[in-house]
Design a protein around this motif. Structure first.
Motif, PDB file in Angstrom:
ATOM      1  N   GLU A   1       0.827  -1.207   0.000  1.00  9.81           N
ATOM      2  CA  GLU A   1       0.000   0.000   0.000  1.00  9.81           C
ATOM      3  C   GLU A   1       0.868   1.267   0.000  1.00  9.81           C
ATOM      4  OE1 GLU A   1      -3.014   2.076   3.083  1.00  9.81           O
ATOM      5  OE2 GLU A   1      -3.484   0.002   2.572  1.00  9.81           O
ATOM      6  N   GLU A   2       1.923   1.258   0.797  1.00 12.96           N
ATOM      7  CA  GLU A   2       2.832   2.415   0.840  1.00 12.96           C
ATOM      8  C   GLU A   2       3.534   2.606  -0.500  1.00 12.96           C
ATOM      9  OE1 GLU A   2       4.904   2.894   5.040  1.00 12.96           O
ATOM     10  OE2 GLU A   2       4.887   0.793   4.371  1.00 12.96           O
TER      11      GLU A   2
ATOM     12  N   VAL B   1       1.863   7.361  -6.594  1.00 11.66           N
ATOM     13  CA  VAL B   1       0.820   8.364  -6.808  1.00 11.66           C
ATOM     14  C   VAL B   1       1.277   9.745  -6.341  1.00 11.66           C
ATOM     15  CG1 VAL B   1      -1.545   9.029  -6.240  1.00 11.66           C
ATOM     16  CG2 VAL B   1      -0.999   6.638  -6.710  1.00 11.66           C
ATOM     17  N   VAL B   2       1.928   9.816  -5.200  1.00 14.38           N
ATOM     18  CA  VAL B   2       2.442  11.099  -4.698  1.00 14.38           C
ATOM     19  C   VAL B   2       3.412  11.705  -5.716  1.00 14.38           C
ATOM     20  CG1 VAL B   2       3.942  12.166  -2.960  1.00 14.38           C
ATOM     21  CG2 VAL B   2       2.126  10.618  -2.255  1.00 14.38           C
TER      22      VAL B   2
ATOM     23  N   VAL C   1      -5.611  16.745  -3.512  1.00 11.37           N
ATOM     24  CA  VAL C   1      -4.746  15.704  -4.066  1.00 11.37           C
ATOM     25  C   VAL C   1      -4.314  14.735  -2.961  1.00 11.37           C
ATOM     26  CG1 VAL C   1      -2.512  15.245  -5.152  1.00 11.37           C
ATOM     27  CG2 VAL C   1      -3.989  17.050  -6.053  1.00 11.37           C
ATOM     28  N   MET C   2      -4.020  15.249  -1.772  1.00 15.57           N
ATOM     29  CA  MET C   2      -3.650  14.363  -0.669  1.00 15.57           C
ATOM     30  C   MET C   2      -4.814  13.449  -0.273  1.00 15.57           C
ATOM     31  SD  MET C   2      -0.517  14.790  -0.336  1.00 15.57           S
ATOM     32  CE  MET C   2      -0.267  13.690   1.027  1.00 15.57           C
ATOM     33  N   LYS C   3      -6.048  13.950  -0.328  1.00 15.47           N
ATOM     34  CA  LYS C   3      -7.219  13.115  -0.046  1.00 15.47           C
ATOM     35  C   LYS C   3      -7.353  12.005  -1.090  1.00 15.47           C
ATOM     36  CE  LYS C   3      -9.842  16.535   2.508  1.00 15.47           C
ATOM     37  NZ  LYS C   3     -10.966  17.463   2.512  1.00 15.47           N
ATOM     38  N   TRP C   4      -7.071  12.356  -2.359  1.00 21.15           N
ATOM     39  CA  TRP C   4      -7.122  11.358  -3.425  1.00 21.15           C
ATOM     40  C   TRP C   4      -6.105  10.252  -3.155  1.00 21.15           C
ATOM     41  CZ3 TRP C   4      -7.325  14.186  -8.816  1.00 21.15           C
ATOM     42  CH2 TRP C   4      -8.550  14.847  -8.937  1.00 21.15           C
ATOM     43  N   ILE C   5      -4.915  10.662  -2.750  1.00 21.00           N
ATOM     44  CA  ILE C   5      -3.852   9.690  -2.504  1.00 21.00           C
ATOM     45  C   ILE C   5      -4.284   8.711  -1.422  1.00 21.00           C
ATOM     46  CG2 ILE C   5      -1.500   9.458  -1.591  1.00 21.00           C
ATOM     47  CD1 ILE C   5      -0.945  12.188  -3.101  1.00 21.00           C
ATOM     48  N   GLU C   6      -4.989   9.185  -0.415  1.00 21.02           N
ATOM     49  CA  GLU C   6      -5.478   8.314   0.649  1.00 21.02           C
ATOM     50  C   GLU C   6      -6.526   7.333   0.128  1.00 21.02           C
ATOM     51  OE1 GLU C   6      -4.172   8.009   3.662  1.00 21.02           O
ATOM     52  OE2 GLU C   6      -2.722   9.502   2.961  1.00 21.02           O
TER      53      GLU C   6
END
Length: 184
Positions: free
Chosen positions: A149-150, A156-157, A176-181
């Motif tokens: 997962e990491e 993606v980051v 974008v950070m929410k999308w990455i999650e």
């Protein structure tokens, strides 16, 4: 939007889910500059359709378009982006970059860049790439000590980071950070 002499504009949009978005920037004045950035996320049977167009109708224009698309879980993205330079658009300098990252074999995408130039003495270029993260890519990153997962999130980051940075707006980075999650 429409730009006149020496005007500058930057637009950034984020599109998630089954949606369609069209964005046109027209530089009508000498020395006008237009920057367009976009991030698109299509997952779970989403169908995202994006059309972008940067037009230069007068001399000495400049512009850049950056379109980043991520698809996973049967997500589909259809993206078309074009630089148009009219007959009076000499000495224009414009660039277009379209990048697509597919996170699994079920994701699909079309990336169609275009140039339409009606004058001489311009600098214009376009590129499009579609890449898929392979099990070998994930294995390589995992061999450096990260969990699966990491490792996916790291890809993606790195992929979306350029648009978030160029936007220079905290709200874009937050989305974008929410999308990455959300990435599986």
């Amino acid at each position: 939007f429409e730009l006149h002499d020496e005007a500058q504009a930057t637009s950034t949009f984020l599109l998630q889910g089954s949606a369609s978005h069209s964005c046109i920037s027209t530089c009508k004045g000498s020395g006008a500059s237009s920057t367009m950035n976009a991030c698109v996320l299509a997952k779970g049977n989403d169908k995202a359709i994006v059309e972008m167009r940067n037009e230069f109708l007068s001399k000495n224009g400049s512009g850049e378009m950056l379109l980043k698309v991520l698809a996973e879980e049967k997500g589909f993205a259809d993206t078309k982006a074009k630089i148009f330079i009219g007959e009076h658009g000499n000495e224009t300098d414009a660039y277009l970059t379209q990048d697509v990252l597919l996170l699994d074999p079920s994701a699909k995408a079309n990336a169609v860049p275009g140039l339409e130039i009606h004058t001489n003495d311009v600098r214009a270029s376009h590129s499009a790439s579609v890449a898929r993260i392979t099990p070998e890519d994930l294995f390589y990153v995992q061999s450096r000590g990260l969990e699966m997962e990491e490792a996916r999130k790291l890809f993606v980051v790195g992929f979306f980071g350029a648009v978030a940075e160029k936007a220079g707006r905290p709200e874009v980075s937050e989305v974008v950070m929410k999308w990455i999650e959300q990435v599986n």
